[in-house]
Design an enzyme around this catalytic site. Sequence first.
Site, PDB file in Angstrom:
ATOM      1  N   ASP A   1      -0.289  -5.839   0.341  1.00 16.93           N
ATOM      2  CA  ASP A   1      -1.545  -6.136  -0.334  1.00 16.93           C
ATOM      3  C   ASP A   1      -1.342  -7.421  -1.122  1.00 16.93           C
ATOM      4  OD1 ASP A   1      -3.073  -3.871   0.450  1.00 16.93           O
ATOM      5  OD2 ASP A   1      -2.029  -2.652  -1.027  1.00 16.93           O
TER       6      ASP A   1
ATOM      7  N   CYS B   1       0.863  -1.171   0.000  1.00 12.65           N
ATOM      8  CA  CYS B   1       0.000   0.000   0.000  1.00 12.65           C
ATOM      9  C   CYS B   1       0.908   1.232   0.000  1.00 12.65           C
ATOM     10  CB  CYS B   1      -0.890   0.007   1.242  1.00 12.65           C
ATOM     11  SG  CYS B   1      -1.825   1.542   1.434  1.00 12.65           S
TER      12      CYS B   1
END
Length: 154
Positions: A59, A52
């Site tokens: 992620d 992120c």
Amino acid sequence: MVKTDTSGLTQLGANAGLPASPQEAVLERVPHSNAGERYVVRFTAPEFTSLCPMTGQPDFAHIMIDYVPRDWLVESKSLKLFLGSFRNHGAFHEDCSVHIGKRIVELLDPEWLRIGAYWYPRGGIPIDVFWATGPEPQGIWIPEQGVPPYRGRG
């Protein structure tokens, strides 16, 4: 059967480390030895990771890439290293997904390409990103990607 020309490759068969970023990653291609045949090539990366850009938290996504080749095929080890280079790269889901598709299109100029990026939820919201170069080509079997939408516990 025609032997694929691998003479220009720099990573296949060599000790190639993970690139530090997608910009540094080298995607390689080989000639399409079955030119004139229309078929779909599928790559599945069920453990794709990026960061992120705001929090630095990881992620995770299940990435599916389908393409109909013209003159070139993507060399799979270079694709694997390219996808792995996102591991320490901060970008939003949409940016990662579309960037992957555009890099492959730039390299191959395929007849058609689509990418389905099925991102696992962070903050309670899954984000799935779908990008294609155009409508599905006619006269060729293109299977569904088969990744179910996120359903949570409901």
